[in-house]
Design a protein around this motif. Structure first.
Motif, short mmCIF file in Angstrom:
data_model
loop_
_atom_site.label_atom_id
_atom_site.label_comp_id
_atom_site.label_asym_id
_atom_site.label_seq_id
_atom_site.Cartn_x
_atom_site.Cartn_y
_atom_site.Cartn_z
N VAL A 1 0.80 -1.24 0.00
CA VAL A 1 0.00 0.00 0.00
C VAL A 1 0.84 1.28 0.00
O VAL A 1 0.29 2.38 0.09
CB VAL A 1 -0.99 0.07 1.19
CG1 VAL A 1 -2.01 -1.06 1.11
CG2 VAL A 1 -0.28 0.08 2.54
N HIS A 2 2.17 1.14 -0.16
CA HIS A 2 2.98 2.36 -0.02
C HIS A 2 4.27 2.28 -0.85
O HIS A 2 5.28 1.74 -0.40
CB HIS A 2 3.32 2.57 1.47
CG HIS A 2 3.78 3.94 1.79
ND1 HIS A 2 3.32 4.65 2.89
CD2 HIS A 2 4.66 4.77 1.18
CE1 HIS A 2 3.89 5.83 2.93
NE2 HIS A 2 4.73 5.92 1.91
N THR A 3 4.24 2.82 -2.07
CA THR A 3 5.46 3.00 -2.85
C THR A 3 5.43 4.38 -3.50
O THR A 3 4.39 5.06 -3.50
CB THR A 3 5.62 1.94 -3.97
OG1 THR A 3 4.65 2.18 -5.00
CG2 THR A 3 5.46 0.52 -3.43
N HIS A 4 6.58 4.77 -4.04
CA HIS A 4 6.68 6.05 -4.76
C HIS A 4 7.44 5.84 -6.07
O HIS A 4 8.26 4.93 -6.17
CB HIS A 4 7.42 7.09 -3.93
CG HIS A 4 6.78 7.38 -2.60
ND1 HIS A 4 5.66 8.16 -2.46
CD2 HIS A 4 7.10 6.97 -1.34
CE1 HIS A 4 5.32 8.24 -1.17
NE2 HIS A 4 6.19 7.52 -0.47
N LEU A 5 7.20 6.71 -7.04
CA LEU A 5 7.96 6.73 -8.30
C LEU A 5 8.61 8.09 -8.46
O LEU A 5 8.22 9.06 -7.80
CB LEU A 5 7.03 6.49 -9.49
CG LEU A 5 6.53 5.05 -9.72
CD1 LEU A 5 5.55 5.04 -10.89
CD2 LEU A 5 7.71 4.11 -9.98
N GLY B 1 -2.98 5.02 8.71
CA GLY B 1 -1.90 5.64 9.47
C GLY B 1 -0.52 5.13 9.08
O GLY B 1 -0.32 3.95 8.84
N HIS B 2 0.44 6.08 9.05
CA HIS B 2 1.82 5.78 8.64
C HIS B 2 2.76 6.79 9.29
O HIS B 2 2.35 7.90 9.61
CB HIS B 2 1.89 5.86 7.10
CG HIS B 2 3.25 6.15 6.56
ND1 HIS B 2 4.21 5.18 6.39
CD2 HIS B 2 3.83 7.31 6.14
CE1 HIS B 2 5.31 5.73 5.90
NE2 HIS B 2 5.11 7.01 5.74
N GLY B 3 4.02 6.40 9.43
CA GLY B 3 5.04 7.35 9.86
C GLY B 3 5.35 7.27 11.35
O GLY B 3 4.64 6.63 12.13
N GLY C 1 -3.31 10.55 -0.93
CA GLY C 1 -2.09 10.44 -0.14
C GLY C 1 -0.88 10.20 -1.05
O GLY C 1 -1.05 10.05 -2.26
N GLU C 2 0.26 10.25 -0.53
CA GLU C 2 0.63 10.33 0.86
C GLU C 2 0.40 11.75 1.33
O GLU C 2 1.03 12.69 0.83
CB GLU C 2 2.08 9.89 1.05
CG GLU C 2 2.53 9.95 2.48
CD GLU C 2 3.93 9.36 2.70
OE1 GLU C 2 4.50 8.79 1.74
OE2 GLU C 2 4.43 9.49 3.81
N HIS C 3 -0.45 11.87 2.34
CA HIS C 3 -0.81 13.17 2.90
C HIS C 3 0.24 13.53 3.96
O HIS C 3 0.31 12.89 5.01
CB HIS C 3 -2.21 13.07 3.52
CG HIS C 3 -2.72 14.34 4.08
ND1 HIS C 3 -2.81 15.49 3.33
CD2 HIS C 3 -3.18 14.65 5.31
CE1 HIS C 3 -3.29 16.47 4.09
NE2 HIS C 3 -3.53 15.99 5.28
N THR D 1 5.70 -1.00 2.11
CA THR D 1 7.17 -0.94 2.20
C THR D 1 7.72 0.48 2.22
O THR D 1 8.72 0.74 2.86
CB THR D 1 7.80 -1.68 1.01
OG1 THR D 1 7.39 -1.04 -0.21
CG2 THR D 1 7.43 -3.16 1.01
N ASP D 2 7.12 1.42 1.49
CA ASP D 2 7.71 2.75 1.22
C ASP D 2 8.92 2.62 0.32
O ASP D 2 9.85 3.42 0.41
CB ASP D 2 8.07 3.48 2.53
CG ASP D 2 7.90 4.99 2.41
OD1 ASP D 2 7.72 5.49 1.28
OD2 ASP D 2 7.95 5.68 3.44
N PHE D 3 8.90 1.64 -0.58
CA PHE D 3 9.98 1.50 -1.57
C PHE D 3 9.92 2.69 -2.51
O PHE D 3 8.88 3.00 -3.07
CB PHE D 3 9.81 0.18 -2.33
CG PHE D 3 10.94 -0.12 -3.28
CD1 PHE D 3 12.20 -0.45 -2.79
CD2 PHE D 3 10.74 -0.10 -4.65
CE1 PHE D 3 13.25 -0.73 -3.65
CE2 PHE D 3 11.78 -0.39 -5.53
CZ PHE D 3 13.04 -0.70 -5.03
ZN LIG Z 1 6.15 7.37 1.69
#
Ligand SMILES: [Zn+2]
Length: 346
Positions: A72-76, A228-230, A169-171, A305-307
């Motif tokens: 549920v959490h990656t970025h490009l 929730g994250h962080g 998000g990511e907010h 993951t926040d990969f």
């Molecule tokens: Zn992130």
């Protein structure tokens, strides 16, 4: 599922996760098929823990069966000035290597969120050829100028939803989590029933121990699923979290009765994203509590993951495949099904 080309029955498979990854890194899929009992990539991803169980002579009837994951959490793109950019093709290759079937790709639009803005339009364009696997979210900084009042904001979000965004998000803006500008954004997400993935620390979406600001947000937007994250979110797994902990990575035993548990009891629209060092650390700082928490909150937690950069180390695979063994039903919910429900993919 046994592969007829495999020379050994599954019970004799002794391939470790490291060997599995090595085979993939070398591009030796054919060579792998000759030593492994499982044919599909999704099955391959689970081999590491099964092999480990074999090596340990474990008789557990409930292996965690990691993967296929929904992340549920990656970025490009390029997130930080210290990290390399990540392309959609590189993200997909990394997903293949780790048994990640689908991944949420999150924009980062607030100046506090990243070194370079990663816009919603960029994320929508990059994911467009791969929508079966890459799930785009959208984001708007709460300080953005717009006309048309609350309806104007809803219309801006609807444009992104019409283009494929499945969440917000990511907010991660540098204001209080219950700042009035944030509350009107939550109201807009609430109207569109868009799930919202937020980051808390002492510089972004600020809150105080116990997370009373988050409680207000949850109450005012009951049709919005908050994820929730962080550091500030995950430090709140423990009842003794202090203000400084909300900006860090506290270690050591977890005190029962943390804000996460209290808020999850009170608000059905709250979920947790297990990504990043903060998510892995919240579980690994007290493994006994962590495993019970995962089981107790099996309907509320989601793998992530926040990969965001090539070669980035991701602690979640070791945590869930080597360290903690979860009942299969719990693993199924946390590793994929909860996310599929929230994302409307189930
Ligand atoms: Zn992130």
């Amino acid at each position: 599922m046994p592969n007829s080309s495999c020379p050994r029955p599954p019970s004799e498979c002794r391939v470790t996760r490291r060997q599995f990854q090595g085979a993939l890194v070398k591009g030796a899929a054919a060579a792998w098929a000759s030593v492994c009992a499982f044919g599909s990539l999704a099955s391959l991803a689970s081999v590491g823990s099964r092999a480990k169980a074999d090596d340990d002579n474990s008789q557990s009837n409930k292996p965690s069966r990691p993967g296929p994951y929904v992340d549920v959490h990656t970025h490009l793109g390029q997130t930080w000035n210290s990290t390399e950019p990540l392309t959609a093709e590189e993200l997909l290759r990394w997903m293949d290597a780790h048994g990640v079937e689908q991944a949420v790709v999150l924009p980062l639009v607030s100046p506090e969120a990243s070194s370079y803005p990663i816009t919603t339009d960029f994320v929508l364009a990059q994911t467009a050829p791969h929508r079966d696997r890459l799930v785009p979210f959208c984001s708007i900084d709460p300080r953005t100028s717009f006309g048309g009042g609350q309806q104007g904001l809803v219309d801006m979000l609807r444009r992104y939803v019409d283009a494929g965004a499945r969440g917000f998000g990511e907010h991660k803006p540098g204001i209080d989590i219950d700042d009035p500008r944030n509350l009107r954004l939550y109201a807009a997400c609430n109207e569109l029933k868009l799930p919202l993935l937020f980051h808390i620390d002492n510089e972004r979406n600020m809150d105080t121990p116990g997370l009373p600001g988050l409680a207000r947000a949850l109450k005012e937007a009951p049709d919005c699923t908050f994820i929730g994250h962080g550091p500030g979110w995950w430090a709140s797994i423990s009842a003794d979290a202090q203000q400084a902990d909300l900006g860090g990575y506290p270690k050591g035993p977890v005190a029962e009765g943390g804000a996460i548990d209290k808020l999850m009891d009170e608000f059905p629209n709250l979920r947790g994203d297990l990504s990043a060092g903060s998510g892995a650390g919240a579980i690994s700082r007290d493994l006994e509590f962590g495993r019970k928490f995962l089981i107790r909150r099996a309907d509320r937690l989601m793998f992530g993951t926040d990969f965001l950069a090539p070669g980035q180390a991701v602690p979640q695979f070791e945590l869930f495949e080597e360290t903690i063994e979860l009942p299969a039903e719990v693993a199924n919910k946390i590793f994929r099904e909860n996310a599929r429900k929230v994302l409307g993919l189930a």
